[in-house]
Design a protein around this motif. Sequence first.
Motif, mmCIF file in Angstrom:
data_model
loop_
_atom_site.group_PDB
_atom_site.id
_atom_site.type_symbol
_atom_site.label_atom_id
_atom_site.label_comp_id
_atom_site.label_asym_id
_atom_site.label_seq_id
_atom_site.Cartn_x
_atom_site.Cartn_y
_atom_site.Cartn_z
ATOM 1 N N ASP A 40 0.562 4.067 -2.724
ATOM 2 C CA ASP A 40 0.141 5.412 -2.304
ATOM 3 C C ASP A 40 1.277 6.431 -2.404
ATOM 4 O OD1 ASP A 40 -2.309 4.367 -1.723
ATOM 5 O OD2 ASP A 40 -2.157 4.536 0.465
ATOM 6 N N ARG A 90 6.014 5.645 7.478
ATOM 7 C CA ARG A 90 5.073 4.748 8.175
ATOM 8 C C ARG A 90 5.654 4.519 9.553
ATOM 9 N NH1 ARG A 90 0.119 2.618 7.636
ATOM 10 N NH2 ARG A 90 0.362 2.525 5.386
ATOM 11 N N ASP A 148 0.827 -1.217 0.000
ATOM 12 C CA ASP A 148 0.000 0.000 0.000
ATOM 13 C C ASP A 148 0.859 1.265 0.000
ATOM 14 O OD1 ASP A 148 -2.657 1.413 0.514
ATOM 15 O OD2 ASP A 148 -1.487 2.062 2.231
ATOM 16 N N ASP A 149 1.924 1.269 0.801
ATOM 17 C CA ASP A 149 2.773 2.470 0.871
ATOM 18 C C ASP A 149 3.409 2.755 -0.483
ATOM 19 O OD1 ASP A 149 2.230 3.111 3.497
ATOM 20 O OD2 ASP A 149 3.851 1.886 4.304
HETATM 21 MG MG MG Z 1 -1.909 4.136 2.441
#
Ligand code: MG
Length: 306
Positions: free
Chosen positions: A91, A96, A87-88
């Motif tokens: 995105d 994080r 996801d990182d």
């Molecule tokens: Mg995200």
Amino acid sequence: MNALTAIRSDPGLEDYLARLEARLETAVASHPGVLADVVKESLKAGGKRLRPALTYLSAPPSQRSGDTCLIAGVAVELIHMATLVHDDMLDGADLRRGQPTIWVSHGRETAKAAGDYLFALAFAELGRLDDLEAIRALSGATLSLARGEALQRRQAFRADTSVEDYMLRASLKTGKLFEASCRLGGGDVRMGEFGLDLGVAFQIADDILDCSGDFDTTGKAAGVDLRDGTPTLPLILASRTDQEVARALSGEHVPDALERVVASGALEKSREVAWSSAASAREKLAGAAGVDALYALTYAVVDREG
Ligand code: MG
Ligand code: FPP
């Protein structure tokens, strides 16, 4: 604030989470090499361990200290970690848990492989239970995660995304793994429904924090959703009353868009929706034994700063 603070007093949870941490470390180190080293870093960065805590707290009290709860908790946390690594990258998130994300530190190829490694480890771990129903539950939730992510790509830069479509996305990308987390330790169907509602409430709170959160408590930079054109509930609601926000969410440059979202009242309206989902989760707990901590959690997931 850590969403787990409210439930730390549950007898047995601290011990469970300590055993979980040790087993996560063992699982990650099981195949030494670059991927094990990279993933060890993100393990050390910590996390709320909310999903395994749900596995533990949703199980019948007599089953909480057994191996099933522990192994299932490890599996759900490994899936969660896998999705965050991917996801990182998708995105374009740089931070994080206050640390550079894996794709930033080690590149995209390594991040893809690290996510896959975690994903594979999760099912290797769950397989130890010899429980076909458990495999079905976690693979179903993982498929939902992938569908939720795909839906998010389709909705990108669509300021006219409906609240209904947003809620579907929140259920798929967050609710379904919460649901599985609440079933895998031995929780019944009603517990699964509790998890689904709680997950949606959690995701809405997450999306509010993306607009207004403080890096020191979230460990993430604010404004990533607006920058990526991800139509979250606060951004959808703000777009309805402020055309400048709608333009920003559609990909145009509007320097004060995030301030406009805050000024629009959309964060408060979104929190109302999150509270309603949390209340719906609470209803599912009626009549169940040993659920004080879960009850507290329905407040903590919405009323949180990180
Ligand atoms: Mg995200
Ligand atoms: C975080 O959401 C992301 C998810 C809840 C799911 C992401 C799913 C995938 C990347 C696809 C599935 C991947 C695998 C390995 C099965 P967010 O971006 O709203 O939260 P954030 O602010 O914490 O990043």
